[in-house]
Write a protein that holds these residues in place. Structure first.
Motif, PDB file in Angstrom:
ATOM      1  N   CYS A 123      21.742  -1.008   4.696  1.00  0.00           N
ATOM      2  CA  CYS A 123      20.528  -1.669   5.804  1.00  0.00           C
ATOM      3  C   CYS A 123      20.041  -0.662   6.697  1.00  0.00           C
ATOM      4  N   THR A 124      19.917   0.635   6.957  1.00  0.00           N
ATOM      5  CA  THR A 124      18.621   1.643   6.568  1.00  0.00           C
ATOM      6  C   THR A 124      17.776   0.896   6.145  1.00  0.00           C
ATOM      7  N   LEU A 125      17.730   1.289   5.272  1.00  0.00           N
ATOM      8  CA  LEU A 125      16.213   1.099   3.774  1.00  0.00           C
ATOM      9  C   LEU A 125      16.103  -0.527   3.887  1.00  0.00           C
ATOM     10  N   ILE A 126      16.530  -1.388   4.462  1.00  0.00           N
ATOM     11  CA  ILE A 126      16.426  -2.348   4.774  1.00  0.00           C
ATOM     12  C   ILE A 126      15.627  -3.415   5.353  1.00  0.00           C
ATOM     13  N   ALA A 127      15.692  -2.250   6.790  1.00  0.00           N
ATOM     14  CA  ALA A 127      14.845  -2.470   7.805  1.00  0.00           C
ATOM     15  C   ALA A 127      13.672  -2.100   7.930  1.00  0.00           C
ATOM     16  N   LEU A 128      14.017  -0.468   7.539  1.00  0.00           N
ATOM     17  CA  LEU A 128      12.521   0.300   7.241  1.00  0.00           C
ATOM     18  C   LEU A 128      11.059  -0.265   6.360  1.00  0.00           C
ATOM     19  N   SER A 129      12.363  -1.199   5.652  1.00  0.00           N
ATOM     20  CA  SER A 129      11.598  -2.124   4.147  1.00  0.00           C
ATOM     21  C   SER A 129      10.696  -2.944   4.469  1.00  0.00           C
ATOM     22  N   THR A 130      10.315  -3.151   5.668  1.00  0.00           N
ATOM     23  CA  THR A 130       9.624  -3.845   5.891  1.00  0.00           C
ATOM     24  C   THR A 130       8.524  -4.010   6.932  1.00  0.00           C
ATOM     25  N   VAL A 131       8.408  -2.527   6.989  1.00  0.00           N
ATOM     26  CA  VAL A 131       6.998  -1.634   7.189  1.00  0.00           C
ATOM     27  C   VAL A 131       6.425  -1.063   6.008  1.00  0.00           C
ATOM     28  N   LEU A 132       8.004  -0.263   5.452  1.00  0.00           N
ATOM     29  CA  LEU A 132       6.086   0.541   4.762  1.00  0.00           C
ATOM     30  C   LEU A 132       6.337  -0.882   3.279  1.00  0.00           C
ATOM     31  N   THR A 133       6.275  -2.022   3.201  1.00  0.00           N
ATOM     32  CA  THR A 133       5.429  -3.338   2.221  1.00  0.00           C
ATOM     33  C   THR A 133       4.498  -3.483   3.024  1.00  0.00           C
ATOM     34  N   TYR A 134       4.343  -3.274   4.255  1.00  0.00           N
ATOM     35  CA  TYR A 134       3.081  -4.220   4.346  1.00  0.00           C
ATOM     36  C   TYR A 134       3.780  -5.453   4.756  1.00  0.00           C
ATOM     37  N   GLN A 135       4.850  -5.682   4.914  1.00  0.00           N
ATOM     38  CA  GLN A 135       5.706  -7.569   5.714  1.00  0.00           C
ATOM     39  C   GLN A 135       5.595  -6.961   7.023  1.00  0.00           C
ATOM     40  N   HIS A 136       5.497  -6.702   7.634  1.00  0.00           N
ATOM     41  CA  HIS A 136       6.029  -6.417   9.425  1.00  0.00           C
ATOM     42  C   HIS A 136       4.604  -5.540   9.810  1.00  0.00           C
ATOM     43  N   HIS A 137       5.221  -5.583  10.905  1.00  0.00           N
ATOM     44  CA  HIS A 137       3.859  -4.113  11.370  1.00  0.00           C
ATOM     45  C   HIS A 137       5.129  -3.274  12.824  1.00  0.00           C
ATOM     46  N   LEU A 138       5.462  -2.731  13.155  1.00  0.00           N
ATOM     47  CA  LEU A 138       6.104  -1.610  13.748  1.00  0.00           C
ATOM     48  C   LEU A 138       6.708  -2.523  15.387  1.00  0.00           C
ATOM     49  N   LEU A 139       5.923  -3.030  15.254  1.00  0.00           N
ATOM     50  CA  LEU A 139       6.572  -4.003  16.991  1.00  0.00           C
ATOM     51  C   LEU A 139       7.292  -4.686  16.412  1.00  0.00           C
ATOM     52  N   ASP A 140       7.418  -5.762  15.698  1.00  0.00           N
ATOM     53  CA  ASP A 140       7.558  -6.847  14.775  1.00  0.00           C
ATOM     54  C   ASP A 140       9.311  -6.096  14.691  1.00  0.00           C
ATOM     55  N   MET A 141       9.521  -4.568  14.375  1.00  0.00           N
ATOM     56  CA  MET A 141      10.842  -4.248  13.820  1.00  0.00           C
ATOM     57  C   MET A 141      11.472  -3.709  15.077  1.00  0.00           C
ATOM     58  N   PHE A 142      10.653  -3.378  16.093  1.00  0.00           N
ATOM     59  CA  PHE A 142      11.320  -3.447  17.577  1.00  0.00           C
ATOM     60  C   PHE A 142      11.954  -4.179  17.938  1.00  0.00           C
ATOM     61  N   GLY A 143      10.925  -5.647  17.957  1.00  0.00           N
ATOM     62  CA  GLY A 143      11.728  -7.058  18.440  1.00  0.00           C
ATOM     63  C   GLY A 143      13.042  -7.447  17.721  1.00  0.00           C
TER      64      GLY A 143
END
Length: 430
Positions: A123-143
């Motif tokens: 689950c942690t890797l899935i969450a981190l992958s959203t920004v490390l693949t440039y698919q989301h911004h950090l604000l999207d992750m916090f949202g």
């Protein structure tokens, strides 16, 4: 400053796998319901946010030329850089992690610890992958984190699936109506702004109505709180109720008309299948759906006098003795009006009948296991009181008739006078 790591496309793709597998990992119906509640709520609320705040990824991403190239090409094809805030990958990862935390029960502590460590890592890797693949911004992750926390708090307080159902219907209806208005406004060159604004008003009305309906199902004792679906003494929904819940009432009335049509067309082999069940020689019980007004007279004659009398077309007024009938209607449906008013018209035009109305919403407004035993007790007390009242009136009428006709010596006439006002009851649950 966040680095682009092409290999993180692998854990990013795990989200779909974990989403599907999670429904096979849960062990009990309670865990399955809670998992479903959480995922549905997260998706519904996220889609609502996407409509009002359609965020887009702010800069382009180059496709790598290594072994991950095929994955990014597929991602670019199926997952466009829209609907960014909040990140559903992050929300799903948190919700799935919490929902699957206790599904593996091992006798050895290290087994459970290893499973939870593996689940946390995925689950942690899935969450981190959203920004490390440039698919989301950090604000999207916090949202996504905030949305997951809110959904977990809300899902633990939801009483039944009906709350989820109506929240989902409200949001889906809002989005469909609003998007339809948007497309019609763009297709039409005339009054495009008016069309779009009208669609937004109707969509908002739909959303508010279904949200109020979800609140009604969330109440601890909505069956006692009839202010949600208030009806008048004849079983008709009040104007205020119709205004509040117009969308669901229109849907249910459409279903009712469809049911009446089906009953009329496909029940020809059994012309009157609503057979009354006789509790004793004076009381019959009939369970029926709402019937068409044109059919009520025939059904009423069948309930009171039987099939033979109806087929011989004998008019009730021409019967040798006039028997006074009491009909008690128990209305169990909250979302549609009862046909008690039409039943009164049919009863007054055929036989000497008094129609009483009792309201106990059970069907869609409230699951049966949420109904209190006291509600059933109160219902039967009301029915018993009506029956006793009618019997008292009949005895009084018989005594008065006996005094007035005391000079009559014919026993047959006396018997007819006693029979004339004897009450018979037909309790119908409609």
């Amino acid at each position: 400053m966040i680095p682009f790591i092409p290999a993180m496309i692998v854990p990013y793709s795990w989200s779909l796998v974990l989403f599907v597998v999670s429904f096979f990992l849960v062990r009990t119906s309670i865990q399955l319901s809670l998992l479903s509640y959480r995922l549905i709520l997260a998706t519904v609320f996220a889609c609502l946010i996407f409509y009002f705040y359609p965020a887009r990824f702010s800069f382009s991403r180059s496709i790598p030329d290594d072994w991950t190239q095929l994955g990014y090409q597929f991602l670019q094809l199926v997952d466009k850089p829209f609907n960014q805030l909040p990140s559903l990958h992050v929300s799903y990862a948190m919700l799935l992690g919490v929902s699957l935390w206790d599904v593996v029960a091992s006798k050895k502590r290290w087994g459970s610890a290893a499973y939870r460590l593996l689940l946390t890592g995925i689950c942690t890797l899935i969450a981190l992958s959203t920004v490390l693949t440039y698919q989301h911004h950090l604000l999207d992750m916090f949202g996504g984190v905030v949305l997951a926390v809110l959904v977990m708090i809300l899902s633990n307080r939801i009483r039944n699936a009906l709350v989820i159902k109506h929240l989902t219907l409200g949001v889906i209806g809002f989005l469909l109506i609003a998007m339809t208005g948007f497309y019609f406004a763009n297709m039409s060159m005339i009054a495009s702004k008016v069309v779009e604004d009208l669609a937004i008003i109707i969509a908002s009305y739909w959303l508010i109505s279904f949200t109020m309906l979800a609140c009604a199902y969330q109440q601890d004792k909505p069956i006692r709180d009839i202010r949600w679906f208030r009806k008048c003494s004849s079983g008709r929904l009040t104007v205020y109720t119709r205004i509040k819940f117009a969308p669901i009432i229109i849907i249910y009335n459409g279903m009712s008309l469809l049911g009446q049509w089906y009953f009329k067309v496909f029940s020809k082999s059994q012309k009157y299948p609503l057979t009354p069940y006789a509790i004793n020689d004076k009381v019959k019980v009939v369970a029926s759906a709402r019937l068409m007004q044109m059919d009520l007279s025939s059904h009423l004659t069948y309930w009171l006098f039987g099939y033979d009398l109806l087929e011989r077309s004998i008019v009730p007024e021409k019967l040798p003795y006039s028997v006074h009938y009491q009909i008690i209607v128990v209305d169990l449906a909250a979302e549609i009006s009862s046909h008690t008013h039409n039943l009164k018209i049919a009863a007054n035009s055929s036989v000497s009948t008094t129609v009483h109305y009792l309201y106990l919403p059970l069907l869609d407004l409230q699951p049966l296991n949420d109904v209190l035993l006291q509600d059933y007790i109160d219902l039967f007390k009301q029915i018993d009181a009506l029956i006793q009242s009618a019997e008292t009136q009949a005895i009084t009428a018989n005594n008065e008739s006996w005094v007035e006709d005391s000079q009559v010596k014919d026993d047959q006439v006396k018997d007819s006078l006693i029979t004339r006002d004897h009450p018979r009851f037909c309790v119908t649950a409609i």
